[in-house]
Motif scaffolding. Structure first.
Motif, mmCIF file in Angstrom:
data_model
loop_
_atom_site.group_PDB
_atom_site.id
_atom_site.type_symbol
_atom_site.label_atom_id
_atom_site.label_comp_id
_atom_site.label_asym_id
_atom_site.label_seq_id
_atom_site.Cartn_x
_atom_site.Cartn_y
_atom_site.Cartn_z
ATOM 1 N N PRO A 67 -6.022 -1.221 0.734
ATOM 2 C CA PRO A 67 -7.111 -2.210 0.699
ATOM 3 C C PRO A 67 -7.527 -2.624 -0.717
ATOM 4 O O PRO A 67 -8.190 -3.641 -0.891
ATOM 5 N N LEU A 68 -7.121 -1.869 -1.720
ATOM 6 C CA LEU A 68 -7.447 -2.231 -3.101
ATOM 7 C C LEU A 68 -6.692 -3.470 -3.564
ATOM 8 O O LEU A 68 -7.190 -4.216 -4.400
ATOM 9 N N TRP A 69 -5.488 -3.698 -3.032
ATOM 10 C CA TRP A 69 -4.691 -4.834 -3.504
ATOM 11 C C TRP A 69 -4.374 -5.847 -2.403
ATOM 12 O O TRP A 69 -3.645 -6.797 -2.641
ATOM 13 N N MET A 70 -4.938 -5.651 -1.221
ATOM 14 C CA MET A 70 -4.702 -6.609 -0.145
ATOM 15 C C MET A 70 -6.023 -7.078 0.443
ATOM 16 O O MET A 70 -6.997 -6.342 0.476
ATOM 17 N N ALA A 71 -6.014 -8.306 0.927
ATOM 18 C CA ALA A 71 -7.205 -8.836 1.589
ATOM 19 C C ALA A 71 -7.397 -8.111 2.918
ATOM 20 O O ALA A 71 -6.447 -7.955 3.682
ATOM 21 N N THR A 72 -8.613 -7.627 3.141
ATOM 22 C CA THR A 72 -8.921 -6.923 4.384
ATOM 23 C C THR A 72 -10.309 -7.327 4.866
ATOM 24 O O THR A 72 -11.072 -7.942 4.125
ATOM 25 N N ASP A 73 -10.606 -6.955 6.068
ATOM 26 C CA ASP A 73 -11.985 -6.993 6.534
ATOM 27 C C ASP A 73 -12.397 -5.529 6.718
ATOM 28 O O ASP A 73 -11.606 -4.622 6.418
ATOM 29 N N ASP A 74 -13.610 -5.289 7.191
ATOM 30 C CA ASP A 74 -14.076 -3.912 7.333
ATOM 31 C C ASP A 74 -13.202 -3.098 8.290
ATOM 32 O O ASP A 74 -12.887 -1.943 8.023
ATOM 33 N N ALA A 75 -12.813 -3.710 9.406
ATOM 34 C CA ALA A 75 -12.005 -2.986 10.392
ATOM 35 C C ALA A 75 -10.661 -2.569 9.803
ATOM 36 O O ALA A 75 -10.230 -1.421 9.946
ATOM 37 N N ALA A 76 -9.993 -3.488 9.125
ATOM 38 C CA ALA A 76 -8.695 -3.180 8.529
ATOM 39 C C ALA A 76 -8.840 -2.135 7.431
ATOM 40 O O ALA A 76 -8.052 -1.181 7.351
ATOM 41 N N MET A 77 -9.842 -2.295 6.574
ATOM 42 C CA MET A 77 -10.041 -1.364 5.466
ATOM 43 C C MET A 77 -10.273 0.054 5.987
ATOM 44 O O MET A 77 -9.608 0.993 5.559
ATOM 45 N N TRP A 78 -11.206 0.212 6.919
ATOM 46 C CA TRP A 78 -11.519 1.558 7.404
ATOM 47 C C TRP A 78 -10.389 2.146 8.238
ATOM 48 O O TRP A 78 -10.162 3.355 8.214
ATOM 49 N N THR A 79 -9.660 1.313 8.953
ATOM 50 C CA THR A 79 -8.500 1.802 9.701
ATOM 51 C C THR A 79 -7.463 2.361 8.741
ATOM 52 O O THR A 79 -6.930 3.464 8.954
ATOM 53 N N MET A 80 -7.172 1.619 7.675
ATOM 54 C CA MET A 80 -6.185 2.086 6.697
ATOM 55 C C MET A 80 -6.657 3.360 5.988
ATOM 56 O O MET A 80 -5.861 4.282 5.777
ATOM 57 N N ILE A 81 -7.930 3.424 5.642
ATOM 58 C CA ILE A 81 -8.444 4.604 4.946
ATOM 59 C C ILE A 81 -8.418 5.824 5.859
ATOM 60 O O ILE A 81 -7.922 6.887 5.471
ATOM 61 N N VAL A 82 -8.935 5.679 7.071
ATOM 62 C CA VAL A 82 -9.021 6.834 7.970
ATOM 63 C C VAL A 82 -7.635 7.291 8.429
ATOM 64 O O VAL A 82 -7.301 8.475 8.315
ATOM 65 N N LEU A 83 -6.818 6.366 8.928
ATOM 66 C CA LEU A 83 -5.479 6.767 9.369
ATOM 67 C C LEU A 83 -4.630 7.248 8.192
ATOM 68 O O LEU A 83 -3.869 8.208 8.315
ATOM 69 N N GLY A 84 -4.759 6.588 7.042
ATOM 70 C CA GLY A 84 -4.019 7.031 5.858
ATOM 71 C C GLY A 84 -4.401 8.440 5.451
ATOM 72 O O GLY A 84 -3.534 9.267 5.136
ATOM 73 N N ALA A 85 -5.696 8.746 5.473
ATOM 74 C CA ALA A 85 -6.147 10.098 5.125
ATOM 75 C C ALA A 85 -5.623 11.126 6.123
ATOM 76 O O ALA A 85 -5.183 12.221 5.733
ATOM 77 N N LEU A 86 -5.647 10.783 7.407
ATOM 78 C CA LEU A 86 -5.137 11.706 8.427
ATOM 79 C C LEU A 86 -3.630 11.920 8.275
ATOM 80 O O LEU A 86 -3.136 13.043 8.422
ATOM 81 N N ILE A 87 -2.901 10.855 7.963
ATOM 82 C CA ILE A 87 -1.448 10.979 7.755
ATOM 83 C C ILE A 87 -1.166 11.864 6.539
ATOM 84 O O ILE A 87 -0.331 12.770 6.598
ATOM 85 N N ALA A 88 -1.858 11.619 5.420
ATOM 86 C CA ALA A 88 -1.642 12.427 4.217
ATOM 87 C C ALA A 88 -2.032 13.880 4.466
ATOM 88 O O ALA A 88 -1.307 14.802 4.060
ATOM 89 N N LEU A 89 -3.148 14.104 5.139
ATOM 90 C CA LEU A 89 -3.594 15.470 5.437
ATOM 91 C C LEU A 89 -2.595 16.181 6.332
ATOM 92 O O LEU A 89 -2.258 17.348 6.101
ATOM 93 N N ASP A 90 -2.083 15.492 7.343
ATOM 94 C CA ASP A 90 -1.074 16.091 8.215
ATOM 95 C C ASP A 90 0.181 16.448 7.420
ATOM 96 O O ASP A 90 0.788 17.497 7.647
ATOM 97 N N GLY A 91 0.558 15.590 6.482
ATOM 98 C CA GLY A 91 1.714 15.895 5.635
ATOM 99 C C GLY A 91 1.482 17.137 4.798
ATOM 100 O O GLY A 91 2.372 17.987 4.662
ATOM 101 N N LEU A 92 0.286 17.275 4.246
ATOM 102 C CA LEU A 92 -0.030 18.467 3.449
ATOM 103 C C LEU A 92 -0.014 19.733 4.303
ATOM 104 O O LEU A 92 0.489 20.772 3.869
ATOM 105 N N VAL A 93 -0.551 19.646 5.512
ATOM 106 C CA VAL A 93 -0.524 20.803 6.417
ATOM 107 C C VAL A 93 0.916 21.160 6.766
ATOM 108 O O VAL A 93 1.289 22.342 6.755
ATOM 109 N N SER A 94 1.739 20.151 7.048
ATOM 110 C CA SER A 94 3.145 20.410 7.374
ATOM 111 C C SER A 94 3.894 21.008 6.191
ATOM 112 O O SER A 94 4.776 21.846 6.366
#
Length: 123
Positions: free
Chosen positions: A29-56
């Motif tokens: 969302p820092l370099w792409m046009a987003t709205d609130d829904a897109a921004m928070w979806t990317m942040i939340v799902l991205g954080a969960l994906i990265a966290l799952d990778g760290l756990v794995s």
């Protein structure tokens, strides 16, 4: 990759790819046009994906982590339609690409996680 490498924490490339994909999603969302829904979806799902990778990475024999990764990738892939930002081309394509790559990485890592799980159980 040998079975011993599969069982060692912090060594599996598909899990590192998941961490990178999650971080890219968080930052997109820092370099792409987003709205609130897109921004928070990317942040939340991205954080969960990265966290799952760290756990794995920390627990290579945790087979459920790869299944979670596949589910999170699928959620990322469908999110432009579900969260109504499919018309925002850049961020929508980011969701589709990151989601698809996350699913592929999870599916590719699953046999390694199963082998590490079997190896841990044989001790």
């Amino acid at each position: 990759m040998s079975e011993m490498q599969q069982a060692r924490p912090w060594t599996r490339p598909f899990d590192w790819a998941e961490v990178v994909l999650g971080v890219v999603a968080i930052l997109s969302p820092l370099w792409m046009a987003t709205d609130d829904a897109a921004m928070w979806t990317m942040i939340v799902l991205g954080a969960l994906i990265a966290l799952d990778g760290l756990v794995s990475l920390a627990r290579p024999g945790l087979v459920a982590g790869e299944a979670v990764q596949i589910v999170l990738g699928a959620l990322m892939f469908i999110s432009p339609w579900v969260m109504s930002y499919a018309d925002m081309t850049g961020i929508a394509w980011s969701s589709w690409i990151i989601g698809a790559l996350t699913v592929v990485a999870g599916a590719a890592a699953l046999p390694m996680a199963q082998a590490a799980h079997r190896m841990a159980g044989s001790h």
